[in-house]
Write an enzyme that holds these catalytic residues in place. Structure first.
Site, PDB file in Angstrom:
ATOM      1  N   SER A 145       4.218  -2.754   4.320  1.00 38.70           N
ATOM      2  CA  SER A 145       5.374  -2.608   3.422  1.00 38.70           C
ATOM      3  C   SER A 145       6.544  -1.990   4.172  1.00 38.70           C
ATOM      4  CB  SER A 145       5.001  -1.737   2.218  1.00 38.70           C
ATOM      5  OG  SER A 145       4.391  -0.532   2.647  1.00 38.70           O
ATOM      6  N   ASP A 203      -2.292  -0.723   8.307  1.00 38.23           N
ATOM      7  CA  ASP A 203      -2.366  -2.107   7.831  1.00 38.23           C
ATOM      8  C   ASP A 203      -2.356  -3.052   9.025  1.00 38.23           C
ATOM      9  OD1 ASP A 203      -2.577  -3.205   5.340  1.00 38.23           O
ATOM     10  OD2 ASP A 203      -0.454  -3.003   4.833  1.00 38.23           O
ATOM     11  N   LYS A 220      -6.735  -1.571   7.557  1.00 41.87           N
ATOM     12  CA  LYS A 220      -6.813  -2.323   6.295  1.00 41.87           C
ATOM     13  C   LYS A 220      -6.391  -3.754   6.569  1.00 41.87           C
ATOM     14  CE  LYS A 220      -3.613  -1.998   2.796  1.00 41.87           C
ATOM     15  NZ  LYS A 220      -3.214  -3.410   2.636  1.00 41.87           N
ATOM     16  N   GLU A 269      -4.950  -5.125  -5.754  1.00 36.66           N
ATOM     17  CA  GLU A 269      -3.506  -5.181  -6.036  1.00 36.66           C
ATOM     18  C   GLU A 269      -3.178  -6.290  -7.037  1.00 36.66           C
ATOM     19  OE1 GLU A 269      -0.811  -5.178  -2.688  1.00 36.66           O
ATOM     20  OE2 GLU A 269       0.919  -5.538  -3.987  1.00 36.66           O
TER      21      GLU A 269
END
Ligand code: KIV
Length: 317
Positions: A65, A103, A133, A202
């Site tokens: 993100s 991530d 992740k 999510e």
């Protein structure tokens, strides 16, 4: 950092490389049974990491993100492994207790289990991460297995997968019909089988998130997945009210720091323009002379100048 000496029945181990206050993978998995919720927040630099940890965050996620909130992109797709490594090192310097997870960015793990393992290895060696992740379930179970078998903890991620934004036709809630819901359940189970220690859920209906949470042995961490997950994750710029470009329904601002930044900047700009800042209290005076003791020969004393040093500032005039 404090270090823990491990003593075992058969002998005494030297200092553990795991600082005693660190939240470890086994401690995170144990939260499932203890029912103490996991509070996960994204972080991208050392100062935020320190503040978010002081606020009690259990896990700091260097999410891709960062492409949107830090780099100003409209998707996470262009984020590179080097970007994640750079921000990981910064966050790790600020985090003492929270687990730091990175991530895996788009195309750092998709091509093959071997490439996934190579990228994950770089994340621990060069990014200072403690776990990685990655997005996807059944399709990437082999990739997860390869990483886990090298001793690298993996956090899974199913449901809305931002790296598949074009395939999904946008950032849309997933698992709305029965067939789609079954696929997400299968994804979560495949990840559990492959050895993940936690799974991000999510953008899925709350009832589906509850069903998955009840059916896997590892903690689930929800974002836009209702209240019944074992933990929650939010992007720090969202929870602090700093990111205005996108505000999904699941985002709650726990502060309005964005407004605070604008107001503080306006005050600064006003004082700079009016000349009210800086005051003498924010300024360095002349250099203080330091006189060396006179030479025994009677030679003249040497006068040195002491350079000013940066010290704590005071708002007192
Ligand atoms: O990239 C990210 O920040 C994430 C979380 C929001 C789950 O994947």
């Amino acid at each position: 950092m404090r270090w823990r000496a491990l003593r075992q029945p058969g002998g005494c181990y030297a200092e553990s490389p795991v600082p005693s206050r660190k939240l470890t993978v086994p401690a995170i998995v144990a939260r499932k049974a203890s029912k103490e919720k996991l509070a996960v927040v994204t972080a991208y630099d050392a100062t935020f990491a320190r503040l978010l940890e002081e606020g009690g965050a259990d896990i700091l996620l260097v999410g891709d993100s960062l492409g949107m909130v830090v780099q100003g992109l409209s998707t996470t797709l262009p984020v590179t492994l080097d970007d994640i490594l750079y921000h990981g090192r910064a966050v790790a310097r600020g985090a003492e207790r929270a687990q730091v997870v990175g991530d895996m960015p788009f195309m750092s793990y998709q091509v093959s289990p071997e490439e996934a393992l190579r990228s994950a290895g770089r994340m621990l060696k060069e990014g200072s991460f403690e776990a990685v992740k990655l997005e996807g379930g059944v399709r990437f179970a082999e990739h997860v297995r390869a990483i886990v078998s090298a001793g690298i903890p993996v956090m899974g991620h199913v449901g809305l997968l931002p790296q598949s934004v074009h395939a999904m036709g946008g950032y849309k809630v997933q698992g709305a019909d029965d067939a789609a819901a079954e696929r997400i359940v299968a994804d979560a189970r495949a990840l559990e089988e492959a050895g993940v220690y936690s799974i991000v859920l999510e953008g899925i209906p709350a009832a589906l998130a509850r069903r998955i949470t009840e059916s896997v042995r590892v903690p689930t961490i929800g974002i836009g997945a209702g209240p019944d997950c074992d933990g929650q994750v939010l992007v720090c710029y969202d929870l602090l009210g700093m990111y205005q470009s996108l505000r999904p329904k699941f985002v709650k601002h726990f502060g309005e720091i964005g407004r605070g930044i604008v107001e503080a900047t306006r005050a600064y700009v006003g004082e700079v323009k009016s000349g009210a800042f800086p005051t003498p209290a924010h300024s360095f005076g002349g250099q203080k002379p330091r006189t060396a003791p006179p030479e025994p020969t009677g030679a003249k004393a040497v006068v040195e100048t002491v350079p000013p040093v940066y010290g704590p500032a005071s708002d007192e005039p």
